[in-house]
Design a protein around this motif. Structure first.
Motif: not given
Lengths: 570, 87
Positions: A288-299
């Motif tokens: 999930v940390t990886w997603y948080w870092l890589s997913n600007a749209q989600g953020r």
């Protein structure tokens, strides 16, 4: 660019099947290259005869058996010499559906730079070990490419761009045996070749010659994965940059995590067994940390949502900061751990508060079913694990997922008495409607999420006000409810102060859509649903698991949503 | 016999879809039921499909295109029902 495809069949001792395979290929009117990978005399004789009989067949012979990878390398070289731009590889044993050849070639013609691969839809006869083995491989490949772009790395039914493949063969020693298919795909991807997929049916041959050597090939495959993971490390910045440049891939990330969870669940479950909750988090938190870092749209989506909750006086009591967004992402991994706990039966009833369960039990006692409208707020999957009475209701979950039959088989295998079933409603037609109607008449319940628009672009949606502006809601759930003439309840399951709370509220005794005011009626019901969802989202905003721009599909006048950010409810 | 079935179907269409101001005589046997003709929409089609399946105990096709053909007009529907009952 000229597009000159040819067929390529690596063949090692498939004397019995090659005849049939070749005769199925004739009508495609394509040149075909067979690479005899040092077959025995019987097969060699068959190949010689075939090459003599058919002028569209070319035979290349390797003096001794060197494995599929070597045969492919030889075939690609021969193809380059002959001036072919693409080779479509087919296994000699007939497990690939040659009817799909035109579809693969069409895709390759559209994207001549890409590696086009079949993505197998298996018949029922795939052995179970293989099935899990595949998921493990998918996971490793995702890690090696830092991307979910490769959906299947083992299907050999592919169209290779000749030049890129030849360059790779010359630059690198590719796995020569059972490790070949995955190795070459990952390495082509690393070198910038896009990988695209075409679904295809694969028959797992029962009586076919399998050249799989249990110990040797497994070691080879393990060694290949180890090398590829090591190879990923220095390439990681490039791979990440490539991902960011292309924008987020076309699937919503919670979907990716959920899709990943077929194997991730298994891995987390094993860790959970041994180490409990912290063990499972060991896998989920980094992901999930990886997603948080890589997913600007989600953020962005999370921040926008939390901002709206703040403005509407909800439980987000300050303008959202980066930390809040991070916590929001984290809640999703907790939500997965909760699912694991419920599967393991560790969530106990005293942890649960259940409001409104009597209504469902009363419906069941009357022998009639109902529709339960759910959402992606909270963790609705927990309900059955949390409550025995709910578990005893026959439940059909309506999904847009063509894996539904397969998931059902897995559920049935692991628990023959399970009363849970998934129903794929992507192709909703009269037959589906009639089947659902029968189920409700038999006292079964149908669960359907009404907060995500369907995967197809042209499905109908209606606008409803939600946290300050209009968002598109799917019409499907309300139409289904109207067709079935049955009661509708809203159901959610959220965690509040360390306890789970399941809420069931009565939504409508029957949803009716008048013939003259259909759109207005649909809008009315969608708005009522949105109002309830809004109140709940304000209460537990951190459990809102729609990490995409929920308002971002403006609804056009004809009621269709324009899919701008590529979100796909797949 | 088949004339009766045709009439029965028209009544069923009118009743199950709440078509006000339409009588069986208004429905032409060969006129398309959906989009043009009677102007029924896809929701009507689903509703009608369910009602007809229930009443005549039909096995509908999993293929939506095939069903569309079966439900194209009263005549098509009548033939479909008769063919199912014959088997």
């Amino acid at each position: 660019m000229v597009f000159q495809p040819a067929l390529l069949i690596p063949c090692y001792n498939h004397g019995d099947q090659i005849d049939a395979t070749v005769s199925r290929l004739a009508h495609h009117r394509l040149p075909c290259l067979i690479v005899d990978d040092g077959s025995d005399a019987t097969t060699a004789a068959v190949l010689d005869r075939l090459a003599a009989e058919h002028d569209w067949l070319t035979l290349v012979r390797l003096p001794e058996n060197r494995g599929k990878g070597a045969a492919m390398a030889a075939g690609v070289d021969a193809a380059a010499e002959a001036g072919w731009t693409h080779v479509l590889q087919i296994d000699a044993d007939g497990q690939h559906d040659t009817d799909d050849i035109p579809r693969l070639l069409d895709k390759a013609r559209d994207q001549p730079d890409a590696l086009v691969s079949g993505q197998p839809i298996y018949d029922d006869d795939i052995p179970r070990v293989r099935f899990y083995g595949r998921y493990l491989t998918h996971a490793l490949v995702w890690l090696q490419t830092l991307s979910f772009a490769i959906r299947d790395s083992m299907c050999g039914f592919r169209v290779y761009p000749v030049v890129a493949s030849r360059d790779l063969f010359h630059a690198h020693r590719i796995g020569r045996r059972m490790d070949f298919d995955t190795d070459i795909m990952v390495r082509l991807y690393w070198r910038g070749t896009p990988v695209v997929f075409v679904p295809t049916r694969v028959r797992y041959p029962r009586d076919g010659v399998s050249h799989f050597d249990m110990l040797g090939d497994n070691l080879r495959i393990a060694w290949m994965h180890a090398r590829l993971i090591c190879g990923m490390v220095p390439r990681a910045p490039l791979l990440v940059a490539r991902r960011l440049r292309r924008g987020s891939e076309k699937i919503h990330w919670t979907r990716q995590v959920e899709r990943g969870t077929y194997w991730l669940m298994w891995l987390s479950l094993q860790l959970y067994r041994v180490f409990g909750r912290p063990g499972a988090r060991l896998v989920l938190y980094p992901l999930v940390t990886w997603y948080w870092l890589s997913n600007a749209q989600g953020r962005r989506a999370s921040r926008d949502f939390l901002q709206r909750v703040y403005e509407h006086g909800g439980a987000q009591q300050r303008p959202p900061r980066a930390l809040d967004v991070y916590r929001h992402f984290f809640m999703f991994s907790d939500c997965i751990v909760d699912r694991l706990e419920s599967w393991r039966g560790r969530l106990r009833h005293e942890h649960v508060q259940f409001n409104g369960q009597q209504m469902l039990l009363d419906e069941a006692a009357r022998g009639r079913g109902a529709i339960l409208m759910t959402s992606h707020l909270g963790n609705i999957e927990l309900c059955r694990g949390l409550n025995d009475q709910l578990r005893n209701l026959r439940m059909n979950v309506l999904v847009y997922n063509h894996h539904a039959p397969r998931i059902n088989r897995i559920i049935e295998k692991s628990n023959p008495n399970s009363r849970l079933k998934l129903v794929d409603i992507r192709e909703f037609g009269m037959q589906t409607a009639a089947m659902l109607e029968q189920q409700v008449r038999d006292g079964e319940f149908l669960a359907i999420a009404a907060d995500r628009t369907p995967p197809s672009l042209n499905e109908n949606v209606v606008p409803a006000r939600f946290l300050g502006s209009e968002a598109p809601f799917p019409t499907g759930p309300f139409i289904i409810a109207a067709l079935l003439h049955c009661p509708v309840y809203l159901m959610t399951c959220v965690r509040v102060e360390g306890r789970y709370r399941i809420d069931v509220v009565h939504f409508a005794e029957e949803i009716t859509l008048s013939r003259k005011n259909r759109d207005a009626d649909l809008q009315y019901w969608a708005q009522r649903y949105a109002d309830d969802l809004e109140a709940r989202a304000l209460e537990t905003p951190m459990q809102w698991f729609n990490f995409y721009d929920f308002w971002g599909h403006p609804v056009t006048r004809d009621g269709t949503a324009r899919n701008q950010d590529g979100y796909n409810g797949d | 016999m088949s004339e009766d079935l045709g009439r029965e179907l028209k009544e069923l269409i009118i009743e199950s879809l709440d078509l006000e101001d339409v009588t069986p005589e208004d429905i032409d046997d060969d006129e398309p039921l959906f989009v043009d003709g009677l102007g029924l929409d896809s929701i009507d089609a689903l509703e009608l499909g369910m009602q007809i399946q229930k009443k005549y105990n039909l096995k509908l096709d999993a293929n939506n295109e095939a069903n569309k053909q079966h439900f194209a007009s009263v005549t098509a529907l009548r033939r479909f029902i008769e063919s199912q009952q014959a088997t």
